[in-house]
Design an enzyme around this catalytic site. Structure first.
Site, PDB file in Angstrom:
ATOM      1  CD  GLN A   1      29.938   6.282  38.732  1.00  0.00           C
ATOM      2  OE1 GLN A   1      29.675   5.959  40.125  1.00  0.00           O
ATOM      3  NE2 GLN A   1      28.799   6.280  37.930  1.00  0.00           N
TER       4      GLN A   1
ATOM      5  CD  GLN B   1      23.980   5.902  36.017  1.00  0.00           C
ATOM      6  OE1 GLN B   1      24.120   5.992  37.217  1.00  0.00           O
ATOM      7  NE2 GLN B   1      22.893   5.837  35.670  1.00  0.00           N
TER       8      GLN B   1
ATOM      9  N   GLY C   1      26.873  11.423  45.104  1.00  0.00           N
ATOM     10  CA  GLY C   1      26.399  10.941  46.300  1.00  0.00           C
ATOM     11  C   GLY C   1      26.457   9.642  46.562  1.00  0.00           C
ATOM     12  N   GLY C   2      25.779   9.042  45.813  1.00  0.00           N
ATOM     13  CA  GLY C   2      25.830   7.430  45.695  1.00  0.00           C
ATOM     14  C   GLY C   2      25.844   6.590  44.332  1.00  0.00           C
TER      15      GLY C   2
ATOM     16  CD  GLU D   1      22.256   3.586  40.366  1.00  0.00           C
ATOM     17  OE1 GLU D   1      22.611   4.462  40.944  1.00  0.00           O
ATOM     18  OE2 GLU D   1      21.556   3.842  39.300  1.00  0.00           O
TER      19      GLU D   1
ATOM     20  CG  HIS E   1      18.292   7.868  45.347  1.00  0.00           C
ATOM     21  ND1 HIS E   1      17.512   8.814  44.901  1.00  0.00           N
ATOM     22  CD2 HIS E   1      19.346   7.633  44.537  1.00  0.00           C
ATOM     23  CE1 HIS E   1      17.860   8.756  43.550  1.00  0.00           C
ATOM     24  NE2 HIS E   1      18.901   7.975  43.467  1.00  0.00           N
ATOM     25  CD  GLU E   2      22.567   5.977  45.482  1.00  0.00           C
ATOM     26  OE1 GLU E   2      22.425   5.147  44.432  1.00  0.00           O
ATOM     27  OE2 GLU E   2      22.551   6.989  45.482  1.00  0.00           O
TER      28      GLU E   2
ATOM     29  CG  HIS F   1      18.845   3.303  41.942  1.00  0.00           C
ATOM     30  ND1 HIS F   1      18.230   3.553  40.675  1.00  0.00           N
ATOM     31  CD2 HIS F   1      19.588   4.455  42.406  1.00  0.00           C
ATOM     32  CE1 HIS F   1      18.273   4.853  40.457  1.00  0.00           C
ATOM     33  NE2 HIS F   1      19.100   5.329  41.419  1.00  0.00           N
TER      34      HIS F   1
ATOM     35  CD  GLU G   1      18.813   8.116  39.127  1.00  0.00           C
ATOM     36  OE1 GLU G   1      18.450   8.102  39.970  1.00  0.00           O
ATOM     37  OE2 GLU G   1      19.902   7.351  38.688  1.00  0.00           O
TER      38      GLU G   1
ATOM     39  CG  ASP H   1      28.664  11.432  32.015  1.00  0.00           C
ATOM     40  OD1 ASP H   1      28.141  10.604  32.553  1.00  0.00           O
ATOM     41  OD2 ASP H   1      29.841  11.540  32.060  1.00  0.00           O
TER      42      ASP H   1
ATOM     43  CE1 TYR I   1      19.190  11.140  40.648  1.00  0.00           C
ATOM     44  CE2 TYR I   1      19.347  12.481  38.523  1.00  0.00           C
ATOM     45  CZ  TYR I   1      20.009  11.468  39.475  1.00  0.00           C
ATOM     46  OH  TYR I   1      21.089  10.818  39.286  1.00  0.00           O
TER      47      TYR I   1
HETATM   48 ZN   LIG Z   1      19.872   7.354  41.249  1.00  0.00          ZN
END
Ligand SMILES: [Zn+2]
Length: 630
Positions: A169, A171, A298-299, A301, A325-326, A329, A348, A403, A411
């Site tokens: 991960q 990001q 959640g996800g 991208e 959503h993903e 992106h 976002e 973060d 968002y």
């Molecule tokens: Zn997003």
């Protein structure tokens, strides 16, 4: 990313931000308890990278990594191809975190490098003396088992229980924990990779994946389009593939493959609908990778291959806005990218706006309206809890871990701002603007100021009767939501409000509420808007009527468990414990830990669950919650 973490950082200063609609810098006054200092944000400067892309820019990476599940380590090399932006530049500065660098070479010869001491969240700068001739260097290195961007799962932590699993991960600034690179969203690179794994396992990356690749432990990848470092991603596990459409498919462990493919079967329709309105999809295939439940978000991208939590597999497609959503992106974020983490709302906010639009195109206006109301409520909850300076779209993150920026502000506030623009100029005009915007900044990383200048030059110029820069700057630089902002409404919730009111007034019993036709969103709205205090009798009545403690829908279960904690409803606590130790998605567990931490008895329960779950949580979930159990 879909995370919607609620910020936990305690901000000890207030910040008075002066807007600068057309300037390159902004004056801000940071007021602390004891002193006042004036500082200046350099717009476009990435405060979260040590790298020097304005002198030397890395353009391509060639990775060769071996995945060692015994030592929880990636080891091998990365070749970095670069261009000198300043002809006189003689140093390349890379970001690293917890990496062991064993050698750096150019033209086959070892060259000098210095690894600085480690900053608490930025990691350590790796400064390399570049040779006079050449445009490529090779770094030999290995990662640490604690790499913040890599999670290693034991077989027991997977669905199949037979093989280990790893996923990355990147990001916001975690790519540097597994690759030495210029870890800034304004540096875009193409990459090629060779990943060596145990033979029984399959590796996949945010690159071209061949669903029919032979399973032989050596996997080759190529990402031909330039992407920012936070989109470099790798996963390795006992993965299998199932096609969902011509360009879409799903990778997961075998036991959830069919359920995932059925849940996300509309992905191809979403892709087609989005292309129709917002322009062609740039990335060839769009596949999903379903991760074990410890995935903290959640996800994510990752281009061509979104990483997805299994917690949205509800059996009725009720939580698939995550996929929209993903997918969105692929336009907002992956092709037009925030240049710094201050500009995250460009990723976002646009993506959240597009998500609503995709959901409307695929599932209809009613679904759009319900999701927008729930989104607005989540935004309000954050506005009520966050410090004023964390409620602005272009947020000041200097000296802070990026973060921390992941609240609903970038968002939902970002999306609401775009919704206002849409309402003012009309949908057809706004869609035309978005199409042109995505085309204009295709494969570029841009700042808030560049977006505002473009907006001023295009939409504002054409619609000066309804749009003003004053209002636009208020959205971007002022806390909260401007007065007279759009108010999402849903008729489907009117009946829910009525049912809740009648039940609370005692005029009907829970079992007589007509819930047969209720969608998941109506359940969430029903529960999330209950008064803070309910009696044990009321809780038992709801639970008896609707079996909420045993809900198979992770979002509904979350809302119910939160009510149960806040009202100390013990019959739900066995499920609560099980929920906390089996799910690592931070959005779902953090509010529960937080609520539990408010009482001594609750804290004890939280400590027990956290101790049991910790080894299976992602480092980000651990970091976000450990403060609640201390
Ligand atoms: Zn997003």
């Amino acid at each position: 990313m879909t995370t919607k973490l609620i910020m936990s950082a305690v901000v000890c200063c207030s910040l008075l931000m002066g807007c600068s609609p057309n300037g390159k810098t902004e004056q801000t006054a940071v007021v602390t308890a004891s002193e006042t200092v004036s500082t200046e944000i350099q717009v476009g400067k990435d405060y979260h990278s040590f790298s020097n892309p304005d002198e030397v820019k890395v353009t391509n990476l060639v990775l060769d990594l071996t995945v060692d599940f015994e030592q929880n380590m990636l080891s091998g090399s990365v070749q970095l191809d670069y261009k000198k932006v300043l002809p006189s530049a003689d140093k390349l500065v890379l970001d690293t975190r917890d990496l062991t660098i064993t050698n750096v070479s150019a033209n086959g010869k070892t060259i000098p490098f210095v690894l600085a001491s480690q900053d608490s969240f930025l990691g350590a700068a790796l400064t390399i003396d570049l040779p006079q001739v050449g445009d490529s260097i090779v770094v030999q290195y290995h990662t640490s088992p604690q790499a913040s961007g890599v999670q290693w799962l034991t077989p027991a932590q997977t669905a199949g229980k037979q093989h280990p699993f790893l996923f990355t991960q990147s990001q916001a600034i975690h790519a540097r924990s597994f690759i030495p690179l210029q870890d800034s969203p304004q540096v875009r690179v193409t990459y090629q990779a060779t990943i060596r794994t145990p033979e029984a396992l399959l590796a996949v990356m945010s690159a071209a994946n061949d669903p029919n690749t032979p399973r032989d432990g050596v996997y080759e990848f190529s990402m031909p389009q330039p992407i920012p470092s936070y989109l470099i991603a790798l996963a390795v596990g006992d993965l299998h593939f199932k096609a969902m459409g011509e360009r879409t498919g799903v990778y997961s462990e075998a036991s959830i493959l069919d359920a995932a493919a059925a849940e996300f079967a509309d992905t191809e329709s979403m892709l087609i609908a989005t292309e129709k309105t917002f322009g062609p999809y740039s990335w060839d295939r769009y596949d999903l990778l379903i991760l074990p439940p410890s995935f903290p978000f959640g996800g994510m991208e990752n281009p061509r291959l979104s990483f997805i939590t299994p917690t949205v597999i509800a059996g009725d497609k009720s939580l698939v806005s995550l996929i929209a959503h993903e997918l969105a992106h692929s336009w907002s974020g992956n092709t037009v990218t925030n240049a710094t983490w201050r500009d995250l709302w460009l990723n976002e906010g646009f993506t959240t706006y597009l998500t609503y639009r995709i959901m409307e195109m695929v599932y209809g206006e009613k679904r759009y309206a319900m999701e927008a109301v729930l989104g607005r409520q989540e935004l309000q909850a954050d506005i009520d809890n966050l410090a004023k300076n964390d409620q602005v779209l272009a947020i000041d993150l200097r000296g802070r871990d990026p973060d921390d920026v992941f609240s609903n502000i970038p968002y939902e506030k970002g999306a609401l701002f775009l919704r206002e623009l849409e309402q003012k100029v009309g949908r057809a005009e706004f869609d035309k603007f978005l199409l042109a915007y995505f085309k204009h900044f295709n494969f570029q990383s841009i700042t808030t100021d560049e977006f505002v200048a473009y907006l001023q030059d295009t939409l504002v110029k054409e619609h000066s009767d309804v749009l003003s820069m004053g209002r636009i700057n208020e959205w971007i630089h002022s806390p909260g939501v401007p007065e007279n902002a759009p108010v999402p409404q849903s008729d489907a919730f009117t009946v829910v409000d009525q049912a809740r009111a009648d039940w609370l007034a005692g005029t009907i019993e829970a079992k007589d509420i007509k819930v047969k036709e209720w969608a998941t969103h109506q359940w969430l709205y029903f529960l999330n808007n209950m008064p803070e205090k309910l009696s044990q009798k009321q809780l038992a009545e709801l639970d008896d009527a609707f079996d909420l403690t045993q809900s198979h829908n992770n979002e509904i279960a979350h809302s119910w468990l939160l009510i149960s904690v806040n009202n100390w409803y013990e019959p739900a606590f066995t499920r609560l414990h099980e929920y906390l130790v089996t799910i690592g998605r931070n959005k779902l567990v953090k509010p529960l830990y937080k609520a539990l931490s408010h009482t001594a008895e609750g804290k004890k329960m939280a400590q027990k669950a956290f101790a049991e779950a910790k080894d299976g949580y992602h480092p980000l979930t651990v970091k976000a919650n450990e403060g609640f159990v201390e």
